[in-house]
Design an enzyme around this catalytic site. Sequence first.
Site, mmCIF file in Angstrom:
data_model
loop_
_atom_site.group_PDB
_atom_site.id
_atom_site.type_symbol
_atom_site.label_atom_id
_atom_site.label_comp_id
_atom_site.label_asym_id
_atom_site.label_seq_id
_atom_site.Cartn_x
_atom_site.Cartn_y
_atom_site.Cartn_z
ATOM 1 N N LYS A 55 -23.040 32.612 -19.032
ATOM 2 C CA LYS A 55 -21.865 32.449 -18.157
ATOM 3 C C LYS A 55 -21.212 33.771 -17.738
ATOM 4 O O LYS A 55 -20.772 33.964 -16.823
ATOM 5 C CB LYS A 55 -20.871 31.395 -19.252
ATOM 6 N N GLN A 99 -16.225 27.326 -26.162
ATOM 7 C CA GLN A 99 -17.649 26.865 -26.038
ATOM 8 C C GLN A 99 -17.752 25.809 -27.412
ATOM 9 O O GLN A 99 -17.603 26.240 -28.412
ATOM 10 C CB GLN A 99 -18.429 28.204 -26.588
ATOM 11 N N ASP A 125 -13.531 23.331 -17.711
ATOM 12 C CA ASP A 125 -14.333 22.254 -18.283
ATOM 13 C C ASP A 125 -14.082 21.044 -17.722
ATOM 14 O O ASP A 125 -14.720 20.126 -17.788
ATOM 15 C CB ASP A 125 -14.369 22.502 -19.817
#
Length: 312
Positions: A55, A99, A125
């Site tokens: 990422k 995460q 997200d």
Amino acid sequence: MTTARLLDGTAVANQIRAELRPAVEAFTARTGRPPGLGIILVGENPASEIYVRGKLKSAGEAGLRADIERLPASASLPQLLDLVDRLNRSEVHDGILVQAPLPASMGEDAESRVFDAVSPEKDVDGFHPVNVGRLVQNRATLVACTPSGVIELLERSGITIAGARAVVIGRSNIVGKPMALLLLHRHATVTICHSRTVELAKRAAEADILVAALGRPAFVTPDFVKPGATVVDVGINRLSTRASVERLFAAGSKRLDDFDRRGSITIGDVHPSVAGVAGALSPVPGGVGPLTIAMLLKNTMTAAMARAGWAG
Ligand code: NDP
């Protein structure tokens, strides 16, 4: 025998990234700073390290600012919530990503508490209940990256969604449920299947578009697939014994060679023999995976523009 057209996630992801570049440049020129992404990583999970590295690299290549904020596995939930709060208030971070998975020691409901704490405006997200609610009402701006990546893959590969019979196997909050809603909003007739579904293969074989997101290696066999159907394989499963790879791939196959070189391979939830039945199939790797990251960058850009008061 391979007959299915391969849905090339890498190519579609590259296309999305190329489209983002001018927007990132314009944003940077106008505001004097690039769109910013803050990634929180707790503990030392090797898979998470790999995902986060990917990422960071992609964000950097796209001209975004990306910062990693680390906490040790011993960190407490309040410490993590403090960090989220700091990024919520940061001027230079438009998107925040925590995460998963979080260390088990943080408690069973830690993930939902942390996702709930991220400001909905920075929730790249798409996990915050406000953004999920907006998705239900078909007015979302930030949607979970993997399912929105699947939609991009389908649409940009010329697969017709409207009117199609779609079956999603998996009902998680991060993949299955948002996937089903996105397909519904594009006018598919959607069935969601899960571990209690009766006659799963029969239900799946009704699909024109079958999305496998259950996390079971090679579970979806040809009897799950209507001939000519489009099959999207979301699963990411690691095989680390030669016997398990040999059961799926013939001697001399590229995947077996990959295993011999690396000691493990990644496969999806769809059995390789489905390629002989499906009309189109997304491979693993090189299917949905690259799109997840591309959609994260796109969501960061969307969040940055909204914070700057620009229309999307
Ligand atoms: P979860 O484990 O959260 O959910 C799995 C779902 O599949 C559940 O709804 C479960 O049903 C269902 N399921 C499990 N076993 C069966 C079965 N035997 N028959 C029918 N349904 C079953 O997984 P995620 O949704 O987080 O992820 C799914 C897969 O996608 C994983 O392989 C994951 O690694 C991958 N993934 C890939 C991403 C990418 O970027 N490509 C991103 C995110 C995930 P029930 O609810 O009844 O338990």
